[in-house]
Design an enzyme around this catalytic site. Structure first.
Site, mmCIF file in Angstrom:
data_model
loop_
_atom_site.group_PDB
_atom_site.id
_atom_site.type_symbol
_atom_site.label_atom_id
_atom_site.label_comp_id
_atom_site.label_asym_id
_atom_site.label_seq_id
_atom_site.Cartn_x
_atom_site.Cartn_y
_atom_site.Cartn_z
ATOM 1 N N LYS A 238 -8.791 5.672 6.614
ATOM 2 C CA LYS A 238 -8.177 5.778 5.259
ATOM 3 C C LYS A 238 -9.110 6.461 4.685
ATOM 4 O O LYS A 238 -10.167 5.784 4.297
ATOM 5 C CB LYS A 238 -7.785 4.315 4.818
ATOM 6 N N SER B 31 -4.231 -7.140 1.290
ATOM 7 C CA SER B 31 -5.542 -6.371 1.245
ATOM 8 C C SER B 31 -6.012 -6.463 -0.262
ATOM 9 O O SER B 31 -5.587 -6.271 -1.343
ATOM 10 C CB SER B 31 -5.082 -4.665 1.284
ATOM 11 N N ARG C 114 1.061 -1.251 12.543
ATOM 12 C CA ARG C 114 1.142 -0.482 11.290
ATOM 13 C C ARG C 114 1.583 0.918 11.681
ATOM 14 O O ARG C 114 0.864 1.854 12.554
ATOM 15 C CB ARG C 114 -0.209 -0.175 10.722
#
Length: 189
Positions: free
Chosen positions: A134, A105, A36
Site C-alpha cells: 500500500k 485498522s 483481501r
C-alpha cells in the site's frame, strides 16, 4: 472464540495460485487468514472466500474478510477487518452480531481511542515499516506502534512492511502478532 494473532496472513489478489499459497502457509503455521480482494466482484469474492474457508476450517484457523460484510456473511467467516474509510465498526457489529471478530485498522492514538470505544476486537496498526503493498499510507514506525500498544487492552497486530527479518521488533514493543502480505506470500509462492 480465542484467536491467535501471532502470524496473520493477508492475501493479495496479485497471486494467481492463492489457494495453494494459503494452504502452504497454513501448513507452515499461519494462525489467522484475512482474505483481501478489492478488485473482484462480490460474487468472485464469495466463491474464492468459500474455498479459502474450507482450507482454514480444515486447519482450525479463522478466516477474516477484508472490508466486505456481505462476503463475510455469505461464507460465515469468523469476522471482518475494516479500514478507516469502510463500514463503521458499530454498524458492522449490528450486522454481524456479537460473536464475530471485528478488527480495525488504525494509524494514530485518536483512531485507536475511537476503535476501542466502538468495540473493535483487535487493531491492525501500520504501516509499521515502509511497504510496497500500500503506497498511500504513512509509516507509524515502531514508536507509534509502541504508543498504541501501551494504550489498549485489546490485541494489536503490526502490519505494513513486516517480514521475517523485522517482525521481532514489532513483538518487542507490544504487538500481539504480525500481519504479512508479501512477507509470507512472496516467500511461499
Amino acid at each position: 472464540m480465542e484467536i491467535n494473532y501471532s502470524l496473520y496472513l493477508v492475501t493479495d489478489e496479485r497471486y494467481d495460485n492463492l489457494l495453494d499459497i494459503v494452504e502452504n502457509a497454513l501448513h507452515k503455521g499461519v494462525t489467522l487468514v484475512q482474505y483481501r480482494a478489492k478488485h473482484k466482484s462480490t460474487e468472485e469474492q464469495i466463491a474464492e472466500a468459500k474455498a479459502l474457508k474450507v482450507l482454514c476450517d480444515k486447519s482450525k484457523v479463522p478466516l477474516i474478510i477484508n472490508d466486505n460484510l456481505q462476503v463475510a456473511l455469505a461464507v460465515d467467516a469468523a469476522g471482518v477487518h475494516l479500514g478507516q474509510e469502510d463500514t463503521d465498526c458499530l454498524v458492522a457489529r449490528c450486522i454481524l452480531g456479537k460473536d464475530k471478530i471485528i478488527g480495525l485498522s488504525v494509524h494514530n492514538l485518536l483512531e485507536t481511542e475511537l476503535a476501542v470505544q466502538q468495540g473493535a476486537d483487535y487493531l491492525g496498526v501500520g504501516a509499521v515499516f515502509p511497504t510496497g503493498t500500500k503506497t498511500d499510507v504513512d509509516v507509524v514506525g515502531l514508536k507509534g506502534l509502541s504508543e498504541i500498544c501501551a494504550t489498549v487492552n485489546i490485541p494489536v497486530v503490526a502490519i505494513g512492511g513486516v517480514n521475517f527479518n523485522n517482525y521481532k521488533q514489532a513483538i518487542a514493543v507490544g504487538a500481539r502478532g504480525v500481519a504479512m502480505v508479501t512477507g509470507l506470500l512472496g516467500d511461499w509462492k
